[in-house]
Design an enzyme around this catalytic site. Structure first.
Site, short mmCIF file in Angstrom:
data_model
loop_
_atom_site.label_atom_id
_atom_site.label_comp_id
_atom_site.label_asym_id
_atom_site.label_seq_id
_atom_site.Cartn_x
_atom_site.Cartn_y
_atom_site.Cartn_z
N TYR A 13 -11.02 -2.90 -5.72
CA TYR A 13 -11.96 -3.93 -5.23
C TYR A 13 -12.16 -4.95 -6.33
O TYR A 13 -12.92 -4.73 -7.27
CB TYR A 13 -13.27 -3.27 -4.83
CG TYR A 13 -14.26 -4.12 -4.09
CD1 TYR A 13 -14.03 -5.46 -3.80
CD2 TYR A 13 -15.46 -3.58 -3.65
CE1 TYR A 13 -14.94 -6.23 -3.11
CE2 TYR A 13 -16.39 -4.33 -2.95
CZ TYR A 13 -16.14 -5.65 -2.69
OH TYR A 13 -17.06 -6.41 -2.01
N LYS A 40 -8.09 -5.42 -2.84
CA LYS A 40 -8.94 -6.34 -2.08
C LYS A 40 -9.28 -7.49 -3.02
O LYS A 40 -10.03 -7.32 -3.97
CB LYS A 40 -10.20 -5.61 -1.61
CG LYS A 40 -11.24 -6.42 -0.87
CD LYS A 40 -12.38 -5.46 -0.48
CE LYS A 40 -13.43 -6.10 0.40
NZ LYS A 40 -14.36 -6.99 -0.34
#
Length: 298
Positions: free
Chosen positions: A135, A163
């Site tokens: 992330y 991501k």
């Protein structure tokens, strides 16, 4: 389709004033996502307020979600925490509850070095034992993953996706080409930042990690499907309908806006965790107009 592909919808995490998960409300959010046929559920992401929740609350949220979903849609669980041992425990909790994948952000107070982040991921990935997505969210964590660090992490067991935040100057195609040259075949590269979703998807990214899909999965899925089918005209048309909402997200922060959307839609009357304050009542008309542009009310 792999776990980290297509539309991943990130719902709010409804809790009462004592921090206990409101299971019926969470189930209502999840059912909308399931019925829309999103590709995955991103539980306890930034939209889920993970940073404001205790380990017990997060564990309960995963249990409620996995039990309700019942395998109909993959559930990806955010396990970010300030300490490595806390993130390890959260990853183990998620796996024990039946999560399908993990999402890990390197939370910090003291700025982290690349080596510290690498070792953090080694420990959590090994403990979780599930497919894990990096992330990269510098606006909240203060840490930006370099392409070289992503490439290094992508060689670890279980680390299979990233991501990414909005690409600088909208250069998604260039960034995707660079990252794909450095990472193994099949490593999934997706994006968050809803107002950049159309550009990222049309450039060929693997996934949209979507805030708005947590409450409006239908139009978000329509945008995703159009872009992945290379129907640029339809993707741009849907994105234009979203534009008033994107403007609200940029102005106020998507987290705050999502709470008012839930109220306007009659799904839940919730307030964000303090010190975050709800949107002023004066913004309700703008939220209603943005939803009306999408055909969600009126």
């Amino acid at each position: 389709m792999s776990l980290f592909q297509g539309l991943s919808a990130f719902p709010l995490t409804p809790t009462d004033t004592a921090g206990k998960v409101e299971g019926a409300t969470l189930a209502r959010f999840l059912e909308r996502i399931i019925e829309a046929k999103a590709d995955s559920i991103g539980l306890l992401g930034s939209t889920g307020g993970y940073a404001y929740l205790s380990r017990e609350t997060r564990r309960d949220a995963v249990r409620v979600a996995v039990d309700h979903v019942g395998g109909r849609v993959p559930v990806i669980v955010g396990v970010g925490a300030l300490r490595t041992d806390a993130a390890v425990a959260l990853a183990q909790d998620a796996r024990a509850a039946g999560a399908d994948g993990l999402l890990l952000a390197p939370m910090s107070y003291t700025p982290l070095t690349a080596e510290e982040v690498y070792r953090h991921f080694v420990a959590v990935a090994e403990a979780g034992g599930l497919p894990l997505c990096i992330y990269n969210n510098p606006s909240t964590t203060g840490f930006t993953f370099t392409a070289d660090l992503i490439a290094r992490l992508a060689r670890l067991p279980h680390v299979v996706a990233v991501k990414m935040p909005l690409a600088a100057n909208g250069a998604y195609a260039d960034e995707l080409e660079r990252l794909r040259a450095l990472t193994p075949d099949g490593f999934a590269i997706g994006y968050s930042g809803d107002w950049g979703a159309a550009d990222a998807l049309l450039a060929g990214c693997d996934a949209w990690y979507s805030v708005i899909a947590g409450l409006l999965p239908g139009p978000a899925l329509a945008l995703t499907r159009a872009a992945r089918a290379d129907d640029a005209a339809e993707a741009r048309r849907i994105d234009a309908a979203f534009r008033p909402l994107w403007d609200l997200f940029r102005t106020h922060g998507s987290f705050r806006v999502m709470f008012m959307i839930a109220d306007v839609l009659g799904l839940a009357a919730m307030e964000p965790p303090q010190p975050i304050l709800p949107l002023p009542d004066g913004e309700r008309g703008a939220v209603e107009a943005a939803l009306d542009a999408l055909g969600e009310i009126g």
